[in-house]
Design a protein around this motif. Structure first.
Motif, PDB file in Angstrom:
ATOM      1  N   ARG A 176       6.932   6.722   2.580  1.00 57.66           N
ATOM      2  CA  ARG A 176       7.916   6.225   3.621  1.00 57.66           C
ATOM      3  C   ARG A 176       7.811   4.603   3.281  1.00 57.66           C
ATOM      4  O   ARG A 176       9.024   4.001   3.360  1.00 57.66           O
ATOM      5  CB  ARG A 176       7.463   6.479   4.869  1.00 57.66           C
ATOM      6  N   ARG A 177       6.675   3.988   3.007  1.00 60.01           N
ATOM      7  CA  ARG A 177       6.664   2.601   2.595  1.00 60.01           C
ATOM      8  C   ARG A 177       7.471   2.151   1.491  1.00 60.01           C
ATOM      9  O   ARG A 177       8.245   1.116   1.353  1.00 60.01           O
ATOM     10  CB  ARG A 177       5.328   2.270   2.435  1.00 60.01           C
ATOM     11  N   ALA A 178       7.528   2.916   0.555  1.00 57.81           N
ATOM     12  CA  ALA A 178       8.412   2.862  -0.699  1.00 57.81           C
ATOM     13  C   ALA A 178       9.713   2.956  -0.375  1.00 57.81           C
ATOM     14  O   ALA A 178      10.628   1.917  -0.847  1.00 57.81           O
ATOM     15  CB  ALA A 178       7.827   3.856  -1.875  1.00 57.81           C
ATOM     16  N   VAL A 179      10.074   4.039   0.198  1.00 58.15           N
ATOM     17  CA  VAL A 179      11.632   3.903   0.583  1.00 58.15           C
ATOM     18  C   VAL A 179      12.108   3.135   1.408  1.00 58.15           C
ATOM     19  O   VAL A 179      13.293   2.128   1.292  1.00 58.15           O
ATOM     20  CB  VAL A 179      11.921   5.404   1.118  1.00 58.15           C
ATOM     21  N   ALA A 208       5.059  -6.439   3.892  1.00 59.23           N
ATOM     22  CA  ALA A 208       4.033  -5.726   3.060  1.00 59.23           C
ATOM     23  C   ALA A 208       2.699  -6.357   3.587  1.00 59.23           C
ATOM     24  O   ALA A 208       1.639  -5.359   3.756  1.00 59.23           O
ATOM     25  CB  ALA A 208       4.132  -6.364   1.428  1.00 59.23           C
ATOM     26  N   GLN A 209       2.551  -7.415   4.090  1.00 57.93           N
ATOM     27  CA  GLN A 209       1.307  -7.803   4.665  1.00 57.93           C
ATOM     28  C   GLN A 209       0.981  -7.254   5.898  1.00 57.93           C
ATOM     29  O   GLN A 209      -0.405  -6.769   6.144  1.00 57.93           O
ATOM     30  CB  GLN A 209       1.312  -9.653   4.952  1.00 57.93           C
ATOM     31  N   LEU A 210       2.059  -6.797   6.666  1.00 58.41           N
ATOM     32  CA  LEU A 210       1.649  -6.164   7.823  1.00 58.41           C
ATOM     33  C   LEU A 210       1.287  -4.878   7.421  1.00 58.41           C
ATOM     34  O   LEU A 210       0.405  -4.092   8.129  1.00 58.41           O
ATOM     35  CB  LEU A 210       2.949  -6.138   8.657  1.00 58.41           C
ATOM     36  N   MET A 211       2.016  -4.144   6.674  1.00 63.70           N
ATOM     37  CA  MET A 211       1.604  -2.821   6.334  1.00 63.70           C
ATOM     38  C   MET A 211       0.379  -2.639   5.687  1.00 63.70           C
ATOM     39  O   MET A 211      -0.261  -1.451   6.080  1.00 63.70           O
ATOM     40  CB  MET A 211       2.874  -1.995   5.306  1.00 63.70           C
ATOM     41  N   GLY A 215       0.763  -1.031   0.065  1.00 62.49           N
ATOM     42  CA  GLY A 215       0.055   0.018  -0.004  1.00 62.49           C
ATOM     43  C   GLY A 215       0.914   1.156  -0.079  1.00 62.49           C
ATOM     44  O   GLY A 215       0.337   2.303   0.434  1.00 62.49           O
ATOM     45  N   GLY A 216       2.207   1.142  -0.487  1.00 58.72           N
ATOM     46  CA  GLY A 216       2.935   2.191  -0.600  1.00 58.72           C
ATOM     47  C   GLY A 216       2.986   3.053  -1.948  1.00 58.72           C
ATOM     48  O   GLY A 216       2.089   2.292  -2.796  1.00 58.72           O
ATOM     49  N   ASN A 217       3.734   3.934  -2.099  1.00 56.56           N
ATOM     50  CA  ASN A 217       3.785   4.583  -3.621  1.00 56.56           C
ATOM     51  C   ASN A 217       4.667   3.912  -4.454  1.00 56.56           C
ATOM     52  O   ASN A 217       5.755   4.015  -4.667  1.00 56.56           O
ATOM     53  CB  ASN A 217       4.411   5.995  -3.321  1.00 56.56           C
ATOM     54  N   ALA A 218       3.868   2.818  -5.247  1.00 56.59           N
ATOM     55  CA  ALA A 218       4.369   2.402  -6.139  1.00 56.59           C
ATOM     56  C   ALA A 218       5.165   2.832  -7.487  1.00 56.59           C
ATOM     57  O   ALA A 218       6.158   2.666  -7.931  1.00 56.59           O
ATOM     58  CB  ALA A 218       3.535   1.116  -7.060  1.00 56.59           C
ATOM     59  N   ALA A 219       4.404   4.117  -7.591  1.00 55.53           N
ATOM     60  CA  ALA A 219       5.239   5.141  -8.665  1.00 55.53           C
ATOM     61  C   ALA A 219       6.698   5.468  -8.256  1.00 55.53           C
ATOM     62  O   ALA A 219       7.583   5.683  -9.015  1.00 55.53           O
ATOM     63  CB  ALA A 219       4.204   5.938  -8.980  1.00 55.53           C
TER      64      ALA A 219
END
Length: 300
Positions: free
Chosen positions: A242-245, A290-293, A101-105
């Motif tokens: 932050r999730r993407a980084v 990823a599952q946790l986020m 659910g992070g910024n894939a772009a």
């Protein structure tokens, strides 16, 4: 454990050429998901990309050196950790970021820029951090790696497929739309099968030494993920970015690491086991994170 610094894996020149080709196909399968607009992100919103690249190429190698300095593993294991940290983000980071659910772009843009930056930064970080630690400096002096050769290999394996994929996506978007899903699945399946076969040829060696590096690789990967999260938090990126980084810093291109190990270090035992175990573990830890986020939606 002392023997791990002398043992080399059974890996033929033909196998190395095949691995190069497979990694190029994997990179091409990622590149057809890119467009020039993704590169324009740096001009329009430079901060998240710059923070991500700093985390990837500056913070992670420094944390790796600190880990090596404190734990003092065998020289070949230490250099394997340093080399993996010097590689750009791995090819599954975009998929895992999307699952989280992070910024894939942003993840895609970071992958693209890190791949380009790896031409300079990968040989630079191997030489710098490997040279600062006396046991690994001795290996580097014995092998006499050529940074220009590393840059050429990175360019042919990563940059050329990247340019071809982006160009095809821009010129023939309908074709790339049909190719994207099947090619990504096929390329990853081929890559995993190749690694399994390569390990099968060295199975007794891998089983004998994997336990010796497992704890260090798991700790190293945790440092990478944690370092990415801390850097993104301190620079006040949004939770979405932050999730993407975090994921981009913790998912390394261990396949490129294996190529460099067999091309320049003759498949040196500790280095090869580290890179191979990294390739397995970062997928497990990344998907679990990823599952946790994904349980909560990230604020943008």
């Amino acid at each position: 454990m002392t023997g791990i610094d002398e043992i080399t894996l059974n890996f033929s020149p033909g196998s190395l050429t095949l691995l190069n080709a497979i990694l190029a196909i994997v990179m091409f399968s990622i590149a057809i998901d890119l467009s020039p607009r993704d590169f324009d992100r740096l001009r329009r919103a430079p901060k998240p990309v710059v923070v991500g690249l700093a985390s990837q190429f500056l913070v992670l190698p420094a944390l790796t050196f600190l880990l090596v300095w404190l734990t003092e593993p065998r020289p070949s294991i230490a250099l394997g950790l340093i080399l993996v940290a010097a590689c750009p983000g791995g090819n599954i980071s975009n998929f895992i970021t999307h699952r989280a659910g992070g910024n894939a772009a942003l993840s895609v843009s970071m992958t693209a820029f890190a791949t380009i930056g790896a031409i300079v930064m990968t040989p630079f970080n191997i030489a710098l951090w490997g040279g600062l630690y006396p046991p690994t400096r001795a290996i580097l002096q014995q092998t006499q790696i050529d940074p220009v050769q590393i840059a050429i290999i990175v360019g042919l394996m990563l940059i050329l497929p990247l340019v071809l994929g982006v160009t095809l996506n821009q010129k023939r978007p309908a074709l790339t739309a049909r190719l994207r899903g099947p090619l990504q699945i096929l390329s990853m399946a081929i890559f995993v099968a190749f690694i399994v076969l390569a390990l099968a040829a060295n199975w007794s060696f891998f089983l004998g030494y994997a336990g010796a590096v497992a704890g260090l690789v798991i700790l190293h990967n945790a440092l990478a993920l944690g370092g990415g999260w801390v850097v993104a938090t301190l620079t006040r990126l949004s939770p979405f970015d932050r999730r993407a980084v975090t994921i981009e810093t913790g998912i390394q291109n261990s396949g490129l690491g294996l190529v460099l190990i067999f091309a320049f270090f003759n498949g040196l035992g500790g280095m090869a086991v580290v890179a191979a175990f990294w390739g397995i573990w970062h997928a497990i830890s990344g998907l679990a994170l990823a599952q946790l986020m994904a349980r909560t939606e990230a604020a943008r």
